[in-house]
Design a protein around this motif. Structure first.
Motif, short mmCIF file in Angstrom:
data_model
loop_
_atom_site.label_atom_id
_atom_site.label_comp_id
_atom_site.label_asym_id
_atom_site.label_seq_id
_atom_site.Cartn_x
_atom_site.Cartn_y
_atom_site.Cartn_z
N HIS A 54 0.71 -0.98 -0.27
CA HIS A 54 -0.19 0.52 0.36
C HIS A 54 1.16 1.70 -0.20
O HIS A 54 0.71 2.14 -0.50
N LEU A 55 2.04 1.17 0.48
CA LEU A 55 3.00 2.31 0.72
C LEU A 55 3.63 2.76 -0.86
O LEU A 55 3.71 3.70 -1.06
N CYS A 56 3.69 1.05 -1.55
CA CYS A 56 4.38 1.70 -2.82
C CYS A 56 3.00 2.17 -3.79
O CYS A 56 3.80 3.18 -4.44
N TYR A 57 2.06 1.11 -3.60
CA TYR A 57 1.18 1.85 -4.83
C TYR A 57 1.05 3.51 -4.02
O TYR A 57 0.65 4.51 -4.76
N TRP A 58 0.86 3.95 -3.16
CA TRP A 58 0.80 5.53 -2.33
C TRP A 58 1.57 6.12 -2.47
O TRP A 58 1.90 7.44 -3.62
N SER A 108 7.60 5.63 4.97
CA SER A 108 5.65 4.69 5.79
C SER A 108 5.30 6.10 6.83
O SER A 108 3.93 6.51 7.33
N VAL A 109 5.90 7.22 7.09
CA VAL A 109 5.84 7.77 7.89
C VAL A 109 5.68 9.56 7.02
O VAL A 109 4.78 9.73 7.36
N GLU A 110 5.60 9.16 5.91
CA GLU A 110 4.80 10.08 4.88
C GLU A 110 3.27 9.83 4.67
O GLU A 110 2.70 10.70 4.99
N PHE A 111 3.48 8.91 4.78
CA PHE A 111 1.69 8.42 4.89
C PHE A 111 0.90 8.33 5.30
O PHE A 111 -0.03 8.50 5.76
N ILE A 112 1.65 7.98 6.34
CA ILE A 112 0.80 7.89 8.03
C ILE A 112 0.76 9.73 8.22
O ILE A 112 -0.80 9.71 9.25
N SER A 113 1.45 10.07 8.06
CA SER A 113 0.92 11.61 8.72
C SER A 113 -0.26 11.91 7.29
O SER A 113 -0.96 12.67 8.01
N SER A 114 -0.25 11.99 6.49
CA SER A 114 -1.07 12.62 5.65
C SER A 114 -2.75 11.66 5.64
O SER A 114 -3.23 12.36 5.66
N MET A 115 -2.69 10.49 6.26
CA MET A 115 -4.03 9.65 6.90
C MET A 115 -4.26 10.23 8.10
O MET A 115 -5.25 9.98 8.51
#
Length: 120
Positions: free
Chosen positions: A3-7, A61-68
């Motif tokens: 999911h991180l790859c896709y995002w 992963s940090v950027e993904f979680i921060s945006s969610m």
């Protein structure tokens, strides 16, 4: 991790290439010949890919979680990320140890590469 790859492919780009580098590194370990003089140098060249893939996965992963997370709860999201990460590490270590003891190290690395390939 998929999911991180896709995002990241959609937003930032480049994460899929990091996954490919991780798979190359892990499968590369299984192809290194035993007992050769140059074995250590092959492993050291493969290990250089570790730094790139590790840094990329952490940043993504940090950027993904921060945006969610909703505004003001970004730090809580990082705590959830750390919990999930270390839970996965423990589960992976248990599974990898069992595979290595029963089937050997080469099979273990190939199974781990397959897991990363399908994004589990």
């Amino acid at each position: 991790m998929w999911h991180l790859c896709y995002w990241n492919a959609m937003v930032q780009g480049g994460c899929c290439s990091l996954l490919a580098l991780h798979i190359i590194r892990v499968v590369g370990y299984t192809l290194v010949p035993d007992g050769e003089v140059y074995t250590m140098y092959i492993i050291l060249m493969l290990e250089t890919l570790h730094g790139v893939t590790y840094a990329g996965s952490k940043a993504g992963s940090v950027e993904f979680i921060s945006s969610m997370m909703p505004g003001g709860y970004e730090a809580s999201g990082q705590g959830i990320l750390i919990f999930a990460t270390y839970f996965g590490i423990v589960a992976g270590l248990i599974m990898a140890g069992w595979i290595q003891e029963t089937l050997g190290a080469r099979v273990m690395f190939r199974v781990m590469a397959a897991i990363v390939s399908i994004g589990v």
